[in-house]
Design an enzyme around this catalytic site. Structure first.
Site, PDB file in Angstrom:
ATOM      1  N   ASP A  45      49.078  28.616  52.785  1.00 35.13           N
ATOM      2  CA  ASP A  45      49.164  29.537  51.657  1.00 35.13           C
ATOM      3  C   ASP A  45      49.430  30.965  52.140  1.00 35.13           C
ATOM      4  O   ASP A  45      48.706  31.469  53.012  1.00 35.13           O
ATOM      5  CB  ASP A  45      47.807  29.461  50.929  1.00 35.13           C
ATOM      6  CG  ASP A  45      47.873  29.893  49.484  1.00 35.13           C
ATOM      7  OD1 ASP A  45      48.910  30.422  49.070  1.00 35.13           O
ATOM      8  OD2 ASP A  45      46.866  29.699  48.778  1.00 35.13           O
ATOM      9  N   ASP A  46      50.420  31.615  51.569  1.00 30.21           N
ATOM     10  CA  ASP A  46      50.672  33.038  51.837  1.00 30.21           C
ATOM     11  C   ASP A  46      50.815  33.343  53.332  1.00 30.21           C
ATOM     12  O   ASP A  46      50.109  34.207  53.875  1.00 30.21           O
ATOM     13  CB  ASP A  46      49.540  33.912  51.247  1.00 30.21           C
ATOM     14  CG  ASP A  46      49.618  34.033  49.732  1.00 30.21           C
ATOM     15  OD1 ASP A  46      50.265  33.178  49.110  1.00 30.21           O
ATOM     16  OD2 ASP A  46      49.032  34.979  49.181  1.00 30.21           O
ATOM     17  N   CYS A  83      52.673  30.802  44.720  1.00 25.27           N
ATOM     18  CA  CYS A  83      51.753  29.654  44.814  1.00 25.27           C
ATOM     19  C   CYS A  83      52.040  28.527  43.824  1.00 25.27           C
ATOM     20  O   CYS A  83      52.389  27.405  44.217  1.00 25.27           O
ATOM     21  CB  CYS A  83      50.325  30.116  44.562  1.00 25.27           C
ATOM     22  SG  CYS A  83      49.737  31.420  45.642  1.00 25.27           S
ATOM     23  N   ARG A  87      53.874  24.733  44.338  1.00 26.59           N
ATOM     24  CA  ARG A  87      53.121  23.474  44.294  1.00 26.59           C
ATOM     25  C   ARG A  87      53.698  22.527  43.247  1.00 26.59           C
ATOM     26  O   ARG A  87      53.779  21.307  43.463  1.00 26.59           O
ATOM     27  CB  ARG A  87      51.645  23.775  44.014  1.00 26.59           C
ATOM     28  CG  ARG A  87      50.959  24.332  45.245  1.00 26.59           C
ATOM     29  CD  ARG A  87      49.841  25.296  44.939  1.00 26.59           C
ATOM     30  NE  ARG A  87      49.845  26.323  45.972  1.00 26.59           N
ATOM     31  CZ  ARG A  87      49.338  26.154  47.192  1.00 26.59           C
ATOM     32  NH1 ARG A  87      48.747  25.030  47.511  1.00 26.59           N
ATOM     33  NH2 ARG A  87      49.432  27.114  48.093  1.00 26.59           N
ATOM     34  N   LYS A 140      43.969  23.052  47.711  1.00 27.18           N
ATOM     35  CA  LYS A 140      44.284  23.825  46.502  1.00 27.18           C
ATOM     36  C   LYS A 140      45.269  23.088  45.597  1.00 27.18           C
ATOM     37  O   LYS A 140      46.342  22.709  46.032  1.00 27.18           O
ATOM     38  CB  LYS A 140      44.873  25.173  46.962  1.00 27.18           C
ATOM     39  CG  LYS A 140      45.554  26.012  45.904  1.00 27.18           C
ATOM     40  CD  LYS A 140      45.826  27.401  46.468  1.00 27.18           C
ATOM     41  CE  LYS A 140      46.893  28.158  45.697  1.00 27.18           C
ATOM     42  NZ  LYS A 140      47.057  29.525  46.195  1.00 27.18           N
ATOM     43  N   HIS A 142      46.121  24.034  41.736  1.00 29.88           N
ATOM     44  CA  HIS A 142      46.826  25.191  41.173  1.00 29.88           C
ATOM     45  C   HIS A 142      48.096  24.859  40.398  1.00 29.88           C
ATOM     46  O   HIS A 142      49.080  25.606  40.466  1.00 29.88           O
ATOM     47  CB  HIS A 142      47.155  26.212  42.294  1.00 29.88           C
ATOM     48  CG  HIS A 142      47.149  27.634  41.799  1.00 29.88           C
ATOM     49  ND1 HIS A 142      47.750  28.667  42.489  1.00 29.88           N
ATOM     50  CD2 HIS A 142      46.622  28.194  40.680  1.00 29.88           C
ATOM     51  CE1 HIS A 142      47.591  29.805  41.820  1.00 29.88           C
ATOM     52  NE2 HIS A 142      46.909  29.530  40.716  1.00 29.88           N
ATOM     53  N   HIS A 237      45.718  32.896  52.434  1.00 31.85           N
ATOM     54  CA  HIS A 237      45.688  33.699  51.193  1.00 31.85           C
ATOM     55  C   HIS A 237      44.484  34.637  51.238  1.00 31.85           C
ATOM     56  O   HIS A 237      43.466  34.276  51.814  1.00 31.85           O
ATOM     57  CB  HIS A 237      45.562  32.726  50.016  1.00 31.85           C
ATOM     58  CG  HIS A 237      45.868  33.305  48.672  1.00 31.85           C
ATOM     59  ND1 HIS A 237      45.098  34.292  48.099  1.00 31.85           N
ATOM     60  CD2 HIS A 237      46.842  33.023  47.779  1.00 31.85           C
ATOM     61  CE1 HIS A 237      45.595  34.592  46.902  1.00 31.85           C
ATOM     62  NE2 HIS A 237      46.654  33.833  46.688  1.00 31.85           N
ATOM     63  N   ASP A 338      53.723  27.886  51.281  1.00 28.85           N
ATOM     64  CA  ASP A 338      54.117  27.934  49.863  1.00 28.85           C
ATOM     65  C   ASP A 338      54.889  29.181  49.467  1.00 28.85           C
ATOM     66  O   ASP A 338      55.574  29.192  48.460  1.00 28.85           O
ATOM     67  CB  ASP A 338      52.890  27.743  48.959  1.00 28.85           C
ATOM     68  CG  ASP A 338      51.995  28.980  48.910  1.00 28.85           C
ATOM     69  OD1 ASP A 338      51.991  29.766  49.876  1.00 28.85           O
ATOM     70  OD2 ASP A 338      51.287  29.146  47.901  1.00 28.85           O
ATOM     71  N   ASN A 339      54.736  30.271  50.248  1.00 29.43           N
ATOM     72  CA  ASN A 339      55.513  31.502  50.005  1.00 29.43           C
ATOM     73  C   ASN A 339      55.346  32.405  51.211  1.00 29.43           C
ATOM     74  O   ASN A 339      54.504  32.138  52.068  1.00 29.43           O
ATOM     75  CB  ASN A 339      55.087  32.216  48.709  1.00 29.43           C
ATOM     76  CG  ASN A 339      53.594  32.452  48.586  1.00 29.43           C
ATOM     77  OD1 ASN A 339      52.929  31.824  47.770  1.00 29.43           O
ATOM     78  ND2 ASN A 339      53.050  33.333  49.417  1.00 29.43           N
ATOM     79  N   LYS A 420      56.133  37.592  49.446  1.00 24.93           N
ATOM     80  CA  LYS A 420      55.709  36.764  48.307  1.00 24.93           C
ATOM     81  C   LYS A 420      56.099  37.463  47.003  1.00 24.93           C
ATOM     82  O   LYS A 420      55.941  38.685  46.911  1.00 24.93           O
ATOM     83  CB  LYS A 420      54.189  36.595  48.394  1.00 24.93           C
ATOM     84  CG  LYS A 420      53.509  35.965  47.195  1.00 24.93           C
ATOM     85  CD  LYS A 420      52.003  35.885  47.427  1.00 24.93           C
ATOM     86  CE  LYS A 420      51.250  35.330  46.235  1.00 24.93           C
ATOM     87  NZ  LYS A 420      49.804  35.241  46.478  1.00 24.93           N
TER      88      LYS A 420
HETATM   89 CA   LIG Z   1      50.667  31.268  48.018  1.00 28.04          CA
END
Ligand SMILES: [Ca+2]
Length: 577
Positions: A45-46, A83, A87, A140, A142, A237, A338-339, A420
């Site tokens: 994540d991130d 995010c 997903r 996660k 989301h 994240h 994811d980003n 992001k």
């Molecule tokens: Ca993310």
């Protein structure tokens, strides 16, 4: 089931190589080796393009580096810049708007922006499970706006194809007490979970440990069946939270400032062949000479590194368990992000505690059964302390909630522009590591063609010989948008196609070497990605015919997928397009 399109000789050859690489010489090939592979899909994540060691970074990631060295790395793999849409796209094989998550998990009224995974799509788990795969998830989720404990659960993991689940339904939270922590269909607290009792609770470790447990139980109960495991880490994240021991390893490591690490990443990326030696480095975001307080800035990155390092160790425990079971050779492991690195200033303003600590009424220690109600401050720790931010608070412990900020995100995203949210290369570029000794010929090689999240569904379906159904539980299902990456596993081309992005009005289309991109509310920029992937030389005014051609592709895609003008208006105020 479709015939595997490698020959028996290929299997023997790759298994032989795999066996040597794994240190088990003389291992015999059995009929079981030719069976369908397990699939472990890992998303973090991130994180930026160049955080991992095997993508030019300086964080210690020996496990992911080793998977890369024994597998294949993509140099131009893409996510959606955020995010929830990433997903939704990953799970469904569709563009996010088609899957009902055109923006985040709030309902904007339009079918493509309901903030709840659409019933016109199926998840990878829903495709694989009917073919005999066991399906597990940790981390996660989301992709639904329904997070209330007593609210609808139609779009929670167990209702979307997964048999076992441990993780968080929402998008972020304190790593020592995450909100919406869930086992299967039931919300739990870190203290009242009878099935997981670590000495010190830390969410990243919990995601890894529960994944190891699912895979171990799988081996004990149904070893004859293949499995699909989706591990969705929240590392790295915000908030920058990590155990003190993990942070200590990086103490003083980031004292040389942003420019030093950007240069290092860039040089390593060029040496590794991940970026072209002729591309220019994108502009520097922060000036280390003028930034204050420096010890706090450096500490933000020390914690970030510790978060990624801890994730890598957890992936290592899973790899060790697969090795112990003799299952590693025939498991397809995919790792992606994811980003891009995140520039949001969560918890960074100097006066933030006036609102955060001032907004807390009489914090008290929480009982073991009490659920953490807050994903972000104002909130308190389980032992009743207020959670704080700002530059007088060193990030890391449970009572801190701080992002690492734009200047370090710029380092993570080296050598690319933006972050992001935006669909320039810094926002959407991710590593993709593919490890599968029995099915991938590469041993450390790179694959340079573009790929996208939508390709993961197509790849999973292809390698297990499944088809994405046209109808599922009474609903018509949109056909998948992606292409299988399996040709890349054999060093073959994926063929040319166009790939599209839209997030918060930021738009892009990539076809072949050309990318048309816009940062909302700005106009189109055109880049020749082969010559200039760092997007430093806008060719839009010199190549108007190319702009028109790509813009027309984009408009058709946006109409087809239900993309709405940004900012979104209520459906009644806006004409459906
Ligand atoms: Ca993310």
């Amino acid at each position: 089931m479709a015939e595997p399109n490698w020959t028996r000789r290929d299997v023997l050859k790759t298994l032989g190589l795999g066996a040597v690489a794994l240190g088990v010489p003389g291992r015999k090939v059995t009929a079981a080796d030719a069976k369908r592979p397990n699939i472990v899909l890992i998303m973090s994540d991130d994180m930026g393009f160049s955080d991992l060691g095997c993508y030019g970074g300086d964080i210690d990631t020996p496990v992911l580096n080793s998977l890369a060295a024994k597998g294949l790395r993509f140099t131009q793999f893409y996510n959606t810049a955020r995010c929830c849409p990433s997903r939704a796209s990953l799970l469904s094989g569709l563009y996010p708007h088609q899957a009902g998550v055109g923006h985040m998990v709030n309902d904007s009224g339009f079918p493509s922006y309901r903030g709840d995974l659409s019933r016109s799509c199926v998840t990878i788990a829903e495709v694989l499970r009917p073919t005999g795969y066991r399906t597990y998830m940790t981390g996660k989720w989301h992709v639904t706006r329904f997070i209330a404990p007593d609210g609808p659960k139609h779009n929670w993991p167990l209702q979307r194809g997964f048999e076992r689940y441990y993780g968080t339904i929402t998008g972020a939270g304190n790593y020592f007490d995450p909100a919406t922590l869930c086992r299967d269909n039931m919300y739990i607290s870190p203290q009242n979970d009878p099935e997981y009792k670590p000495q010190e609770y830390y969410y990243t470790d919990a995601i890894s440990d529960n994944a190891v447990r699912f895979v171990r139980e799988h081996h004990e109960k149904t070893p004859e069946k293949p499995f699909f495991l989706y591990m969705a880490f929240t590392a790295a994240h915000w908030p920058m939270n990590a155990p003190e021991m993990a942070i200590a390893k990086y103490k003083g490591k980031y004292d040389k400032g942003y420019a030093h690490y950007r240069r290092q990443h860039f040089e390593r990326l060029k040496e590794m062949g991940l970026v072209h030696k002729d591309w220019e480095l994108s502009p520097q975001a922060g000036d280390w000479e003028t930034v204050e307080p420096k010890d706090w800035e450096a500490r933000c990155m020390e914690v970030y590194a510790a978060m990624v390092d801890t994730m890598d160790q957890g992936i290592g425990r899973l790899v060790t368990e697969l090795e112990r079971q003799g299952a590693l050779d025939n498991t397809l492991i995919l790792f992606l992000q994811d980003n891009g690195g995140c520039e949001e200033d969560m918890g960074r303003p100097a006066n933030i505690n006036e609102k955060w600590v001032g907004g807390l009424k009489d914090p008290k220690p929480m009982a073991p059964d009490e659920l953490q109600p807050k994903a972000s401050p104002p909130m308190q720790t389980r032992d009743g302390r207020p959670v704080r931010g700002g530059p007088t608070v060193m990030p890391g412990p449970a009572d801190t909630y701080i992002a690492y900020g734009r200047n370090w995100a710029n380092v993570s995203n080296t050598p690319f522009r933006e972050y992001k949210h935006w669909v320039h290369e810094g926002g959407i570029s991710t590593p993709l590591i593919c490890h599968w000794p029995a099915g991938i010929q590469a041993r450390g090689q790179l694959f340079h063609e573009p790929g996208n999240l939508i390709d993961i569904m197509a790849t999973c379906a292809d390698v297990v010989g499944a088809k994405v159904p046209r109808r599922y539980e009474g609903n018509e299902i949109l056909p998948p948008e992606g292409t299988s990456l399996r040709p890349a596993f054999r060093g073959k081309s994926l063929g040319e196609r166009a790939i599209f992005w839209e997030h918060e009005g930021n738009r892009a289309v990539r076809k072949g070497r050309w990318k048309l991109v816009s940062k909302h509310p700005g106009g189109w920029e055109l880049y020749d990605i082969d010559a200039d992937r760092t997007e430093m030389h806008d060719l839009a005014s010199r190549r108007p015919e190319k702009v028109r051609e790509l813009e027309s592709l984009y408009e058709n895609w946006a109409r087809r997928c239900g993309v709405q003008p940004w900012p979104l208006k209520k459906p009644s105020q806006s004409k459906e397009r």
